[in-house]
Scaffold this motif. Structure first.
Motif, PDB file in Angstrom:
ATOM      1  N   ASP A 258       0.852  -1.191   0.000  1.00 49.62           N
ATOM      2  CA  ASP A 258       0.000   0.000   0.000  1.00 49.62           C
ATOM      3  C   ASP A 258       0.885   1.237   0.000  1.00 49.62           C
ATOM      4  O   ASP A 258       1.387   1.667   1.043  1.00 49.62           O
ATOM      5  N   SER A 259       1.085   1.813  -1.179  1.00 44.01           N
ATOM      6  CA  SER A 259       2.019   2.932  -1.320  1.00 44.01           C
ATOM      7  C   SER A 259       1.630   4.098  -0.415  1.00 44.01           C
ATOM      8  O   SER A 259       0.476   4.517  -0.368  1.00 44.01           O
ATOM      9  N   GLY A 260       2.604   4.608   0.303  1.00 42.72           N
ATOM     10  CA  GLY A 260       2.371   5.703   1.224  1.00 42.72           C
ATOM     11  C   GLY A 260       2.162   5.259   2.659  1.00 42.72           C
ATOM     12  O   GLY A 260       2.189   6.084   3.572  1.00 42.72           O
ATOM     13  N   PHE A 261       1.949   3.958   2.857  1.00 42.24           N
ATOM     14  CA  PHE A 261       1.823   3.420   4.217  1.00 42.24           C
ATOM     15  C   PHE A 261       3.150   2.777   4.607  1.00 42.24           C
ATOM     16  O   PHE A 261       3.575   1.789   3.996  1.00 42.24           O
ATOM     17  N   TYR A 262       3.808   3.325   5.616  1.00 46.19           N
ATOM     18  CA  TYR A 262       5.142   2.872   6.005  1.00 46.19           C
ATOM     19  C   TYR A 262       5.167   2.235   7.388  1.00 46.19           C
ATOM     20  O   TYR A 262       6.228   2.063   7.978  1.00 46.19           O
ATOM     21  N   GLY A 263       3.992   1.886   7.907  1.00 44.04           N
ATOM     22  CA  GLY A 263       3.923   1.315   9.240  1.00 44.04           C
ATOM     23  C   GLY A 263       3.734   2.394  10.288  1.00 44.04           C
ATOM     24  O   GLY A 263       3.763   3.593  10.005  1.00 44.04           O
TER      25      GLY A 263
END
Length: 265
Positions: free
Chosen positions: A149-154
């Motif tokens: 999910d691009s933009g979700f980095y944890g």
């Protein structure tokens, strides 16, 4: 001794040949006309200025976006574009030099082909990249891999997740370049004619030609491309609602979210 004598004789002959060629060129009534160079000192400076101006457009975009991404999230998003754009630039430059050398006799040069390349890159290439990123987003719920999910980095944001997303993005960029390269090969003659025609008024002014090819056109096209791709690479406002909230940013986040209606979220 006989071998050394032959080697010295061969070396002397090569030196004389080069010297004669230089003298012929210097005394020729038809000197080599000036031409646009992508990677001379002036060309490198122009490219650096273009990169700074184009990237600054993302800073401007963040300044006016609501809700505003936290700085670390924005840096992760923007750096993905920077890495991808670096790959694009060297790919476009390589193709420009290659096709420029092939089409040199037909009036083409590297600058002409760079203009053609970046135009195709920010139209066809951008479309291919957006399409592939859209399919990647669709795969997230089926594969169950949050790092897709691009933009979700944890939470908190992880450099490891960023690296995985950069790898995916570089693969997407590479495939889009392959599509652009194939399109260029299939339409080589017509593209060379169009590019040469557009830049024909500047062929006798290589620095002006370079400014147009490496600064003016790329800046306009890259700003559009950067802004479009930023919307694909970052998380949407609705998906990021809980993700962006942290104890340190809760107040400012609530203030920003208050500016939106429920329908927007």
């Amino acid at each position: 001794a006989e071998y050394m004598g032959e080697k010295m004789e061969k070396t002397t002959e090569e030196v004389l040949t080069k010297a004669t060629s230089t003298l012929i060129q210097a005394s020729s009534p038809f000197p080599t006309p000036p031409h646009c160079e992508l990677f001379d000192d002036f060309g490198v400076i122009v490219q650096l200025v273009m990169a700074l101006l184009a990237f600054s457009s993302l800073i401007y975009k963040r300044h006016y976006e609501f809700p505003q991404r936290p700085l670390k999230i924005w840096l992760f998003d923007a750096s993905k574009q920077a890495v991808g754009n670096l790959l694009s630039h060297f790919f476009n430059s390589g193709l420009a030099i290659l096709f420029g050398s092939i089409q040199n006799d037909a009036g083409g040069n590297a600058c002409t082909w760079y203009l053609v390349g970046i135009t195709l890159d920010t139209t066809i290439g951008l479309g291919v990249s957006c399409l592939m990123m859209s399919y990647t987003h669709l795969l997230v719920p089926y594969l169950g891999r949050s790092w897709l999910d691009s933009g979700f980095y944890g939470h908190p944001p992880s450099c490891k997740t960023w690296f995985k997303q950069v790898s995916i993005w570089l693969f997407v960029v590479f495939l889009s370049k392959v599509v652009v390269a194939l399109f260029t090969l299939w339409n080589e003659t017509s593209l060379a004619a169009i590019g040469s025609l557009l830049l024909s008024p500047f062929h006798s002014h290589p620095k002006a030609e370079l400014l147009i090819v490496m600064l003016l056109f790329p800046f306009i096209l890259n700003v559009i491309c950067f802004w479009v791709m930023d919307n694909f690479l970052k998380k949407s406002v609705s998906k990021a609602t809980a993700y962006w909230i942290s104890p340190d940013s809760l107040t400012s986040y609530e203030e920003q979210m208050h500016m939106y209606s429920r329908d927007d979220l």
